[in-house]
Design a protein around this motif. Structure first.
Motif, PDB file in Angstrom:
ATOM      1  N   MET A  81     -35.722 -59.062 -18.619  1.00 48.46           N
ATOM      2  CA  MET A  81     -34.770 -58.325 -18.261  1.00 48.46           C
ATOM      3  C   MET A  81     -34.677 -58.157 -17.058  1.00 48.46           C
ATOM      4  N   ASN A  82     -33.449 -57.895 -16.314  1.00 48.49           N
ATOM      5  CA  ASN A  82     -33.258 -57.645 -14.891  1.00 48.49           C
ATOM      6  C   ASN A  82     -33.390 -56.058 -14.968  1.00 48.49           C
ATOM      7  N   ILE A  83     -34.082 -55.660 -13.758  1.00 50.21           N
ATOM      8  CA  ILE A  83     -34.075 -53.967 -13.720  1.00 50.21           C
ATOM      9  C   ILE A  83     -33.756 -53.704 -12.222  1.00 50.21           C
ATOM     10  N   GLU A  84     -32.781 -53.255 -11.924  1.00 51.52           N
ATOM     11  CA  GLU A  84     -32.343 -52.276 -10.755  1.00 51.52           C
ATOM     12  C   GLU A  84     -32.953 -50.966 -10.925  1.00 51.52           C
ATOM     13  N   GLU A  85     -33.750 -50.305  -9.928  1.00 56.22           N
ATOM     14  CA  GLU A  85     -34.236 -49.249  -9.982  1.00 56.22           C
ATOM     15  C   GLU A  85     -34.341 -48.223  -8.568  1.00 56.22           C
ATOM     16  N   ILE A  86     -33.983 -47.006  -8.840  1.00 62.27           N
ATOM     17  CA  ILE A  86     -34.027 -46.217  -7.664  1.00 62.27           C
ATOM     18  C   ILE A  86     -34.925 -45.035  -7.846  1.00 62.27           C
ATOM     19  N   THR A  87     -35.863 -44.727  -6.922  1.00 62.27           N
ATOM     20  CA  THR A  87     -36.866 -43.825  -7.225  1.00 62.27           C
ATOM     21  C   THR A  87     -36.682 -42.656  -6.194  1.00 62.27           C
ATOM     22  N   TYR A  88     -36.916 -41.317  -6.638  1.00 63.40           N
ATOM     23  CA  TYR A  88     -36.991 -40.094  -5.870  1.00 63.40           C
ATOM     24  C   TYR A  88     -38.332 -39.398  -5.911  1.00 63.40           C
ATOM     25  N   GLU A  89     -39.055 -39.387  -4.798  1.00 62.03           N
ATOM     26  CA  GLU A  89     -40.401 -38.588  -5.061  1.00 62.03           C
ATOM     27  C   GLU A  89     -40.020 -37.047  -4.415  1.00 62.03           C
ATOM     28  N   PHE A  90     -40.374 -36.211  -5.507  1.00 60.09           N
ATOM     29  CA  PHE A  90     -40.358 -34.721  -5.058  1.00 60.09           C
ATOM     30  C   PHE A  90     -41.676 -33.932  -4.634  1.00 60.09           C
ATOM     31  N   LYS A  91     -41.749 -32.853  -3.850  1.00 63.13           N
ATOM     32  CA  LYS A  91     -43.080 -32.410  -3.553  1.00 63.13           C
ATOM     33  C   LYS A  91     -43.422 -31.224  -4.557  1.00 63.13           C
ATOM     34  N   ASP A  92     -42.336 -30.620  -5.056  1.00 65.34           N
ATOM     35  CA  ASP A  92     -42.687 -29.593  -6.223  1.00 65.34           C
ATOM     36  C   ASP A  92     -41.395 -29.493  -7.165  1.00 65.34           C
ATOM     37  N   ILE A  93     -41.723 -28.813  -8.261  1.00 68.06           N
ATOM     38  CA  ILE A  93     -40.614 -28.532  -9.224  1.00 68.06           C
ATOM     39  C   ILE A  93     -39.276 -28.170  -8.433  1.00 68.06           C
ATOM     40  N   LYS A  94     -39.564 -27.243  -7.740  1.00 69.28           N
ATOM     41  CA  LYS A  94     -38.551 -26.556  -7.049  1.00 69.28           C
ATOM     42  C   LYS A  94     -37.505 -27.466  -6.412  1.00 69.28           C
ATOM     43  N   GLU A  95     -38.100 -28.599  -5.664  1.00 62.91           N
ATOM     44  CA  GLU A  95     -37.261 -29.464  -5.038  1.00 62.91           C
ATOM     45  C   GLU A  95     -36.385 -30.418  -6.269  1.00 62.91           C
ATOM     46  N   LEU A  96     -36.983 -30.762  -7.237  1.00 58.96           N
ATOM     47  CA  LEU A  96     -36.540 -31.414  -8.185  1.00 58.96           C
ATOM     48  C   LEU A  96     -35.317 -30.660  -8.832  1.00 58.96           C
ATOM     49  N   GLU A  97     -35.551 -29.385  -9.202  1.00 63.31           N
ATOM     50  CA  GLU A  97     -34.432 -28.293  -9.613  1.00 63.31           C
ATOM     51  C   GLU A  97     -33.275 -28.429  -8.772  1.00 63.31           C
ATOM     52  N   GLU A  98     -33.613 -28.322  -7.446  1.00 62.50           N
ATOM     53  CA  GLU A  98     -32.355 -28.344  -6.214  1.00 62.50           C
ATOM     54  C   GLU A  98     -31.604 -29.500  -6.462  1.00 62.50           C
ATOM     55  N   LYS A  99     -32.404 -30.662  -6.516  1.00 69.92           N
ATOM     56  CA  LYS A  99     -31.785 -32.058  -6.557  1.00 69.92           C
ATOM     57  C   LYS A  99     -30.815 -32.380  -7.888  1.00 69.92           C
ATOM     58  N   ILE A 100     -31.034 -31.632  -8.851  1.00 69.70           N
ATOM     59  CA  ILE A 100     -30.614 -31.913 -10.323  1.00 69.70           C
ATOM     60  C   ILE A 100     -29.237 -31.138 -10.181  1.00 69.70           C
ATOM     61  N   ASN A 101     -29.477 -29.650  -9.640  1.00 69.47           N
ATOM     62  CA  ASN A 101     -28.344 -28.773  -9.456  1.00 69.47           C
ATOM     63  C   ASN A 101     -27.428 -29.232  -8.618  1.00 69.47           C
ATOM     64  N   SER A 102     -27.712 -29.671  -7.613  1.00 72.41           N
ATOM     65  CA  SER A 102     -26.750 -30.168  -6.517  1.00 72.41           C
ATOM     66  C   SER A 102     -25.870 -31.217  -6.812  1.00 72.41           C
ATOM     67  N   SER A 103     -26.319 -31.989  -7.989  1.00 75.41           N
ATOM     68  CA  SER A 103     -25.461 -33.062  -8.421  1.00 75.41           C
ATOM     69  C   SER A 103     -24.299 -32.641  -9.117  1.00 75.41           C
ATOM     70  N   GLY A 104     -24.318 -31.295  -9.733  1.00 80.89           N
ATOM     71  CA  GLY A 104     -23.026 -30.759 -10.331  1.00 80.89           C
ATOM     72  C   GLY A 104     -23.108 -31.315 -11.936  1.00 80.89           C
ATOM     73  N   LEU A 105     -23.762 -32.298 -12.369  1.00 81.49           N
ATOM     74  CA  LEU A 105     -23.690 -32.899 -13.457  1.00 81.49           C
ATOM     75  C   LEU A 105     -24.714 -32.193 -14.456  1.00 81.49           C
ATOM     76  N   ALA A 106     -25.643 -31.382 -14.111  1.00 82.78           N
ATOM     77  CA  ALA A 106     -26.495 -30.705 -14.905  1.00 82.78           C
ATOM     78  C   ALA A 106     -27.153 -29.434 -14.230  1.00 82.78           C
ATOM     79  N   THR A 107     -27.592 -28.472 -15.023  1.00 81.18           N
ATOM     80  CA  THR A 107     -28.364 -27.413 -14.241  1.00 81.18           C
ATOM     81  C   THR A 107     -29.639 -27.357 -15.059  1.00 81.18           C
ATOM     82  N   MET A 108     -30.775 -27.235 -13.869  1.00 75.31           N
ATOM     83  CA  MET A 108     -32.273 -27.251 -14.541  1.00 75.31           C
ATOM     84  C   MET A 108     -32.549 -25.786 -13.862  1.00 75.31           C
ATOM     85  N   THR A 109     -33.480 -25.089 -14.850  1.00 75.93           N
ATOM     86  CA  THR A 109     -34.253 -24.018 -14.638  1.00 75.93           C
ATOM     87  C   THR A 109     -35.737 -24.308 -15.152  1.00 75.93           C
TER      88      THR A 109
END
Length: 212
Positions: A81-109
């Motif tokens: 299989m061909n795989i196209e992949e993007i990766t994002y490294e976060f330093k803590d859970i709060k950073e991940l939360e902000e990334k998801i919430n800023s998309s507008g497609l989901a809300t994380m707590t």
């Protein structure tokens, strides 16, 4: 519409065009690994077979968009299989939360609390149905196109550093990993990703000095 949402939509349209060529293998996948210190990595993948690869003029994922949004792009071949992949490294859970919430497609707590000798972590992700629908409807008036996109399969895997003690996933990979499977048509305002896990508190040794 933000460039992020527009790029996601363009990728979905490209996938749709490929799907209309016939029943071929293509999946959207997400993998999140959280380390004990709260850092981690998110991988988003588009996985497709060689038939689809021969029909593509360009990669599905926009390289420029990925770079501008802090993602690293990679492309490789695995298990036929061909795989196209993007990766994002976060330093803590709060950073991940902000990334998801800023998309507008989901809300994380997220929440951390003590329970005896353990620290218990709870992560909740709630999808925004109207934002997902608008992402599609604002760019197409074709009901057939809309219906195809709504039925694209999405596989979401999360690995945590402790034992999972509560979760609403469909699949248990092991004591640390859970998998959710969705079609976009199944997502509504009540669709949630709920996950709780525990980690033993670190016990620090106490030094006892001898009496002089």
């Amino acid at each position: 519409m933000s460039k992020m949402k527009r790029t996601i939509f363009n990728s979905l349209i490209l996938i749709l065009g490929i799907m209309l060529l016939g029943c071929r293998d293509i999946d959207l996948r997400s993998s999140t690994v959280i380390n004990e210190n709260g850092s981690g990595i998110v991988k988003l993948q588009v996985v497709y077979d060689d038939f689809i690869s021969t029909k593509l003029k360009n990669d599905v994922i926009d390289h420029e968009w990925a770079k501008e949004n802090g993602y690293n792009f990679n492309k490789y071949f695995k298990d036929n299989m061909n795989i196209e992949e993007i990766t994002y490294e976060f330093k803590d859970i709060k950073e991940l939360e902000e990334k998801i919430n800023s998309s507008g497609l989901a809300t994380m707590t997220d929440l951390k609390r003590a329970r005896g000798k353990d620290d218990v972590y709870t992560i909740d992700v709630k999808f925004n149905k109207s934002a997902i629908d608008n992402l599609i409807k604002n760019n197409t008036d074709d009901q057939k196109v809309y219906s195809y996109i709504k039925n694209i399969k999405f596989i979401n895997e999360v690995e945590v550093p402790g034992n999972v003690i509560g979760c609403n996933a469909e699949e248990d990979v092991d004591e640390n990993t859970r998998v959710w499977n969705y079609k976009l048509s199944q997502i509504d305002d009540d669709t949630k990703l709920d996950l709780a896990y525990k980690i033993k508190k670190h016990a620090f040794p106490i030094s006892v000095l001898p009496n002089n």
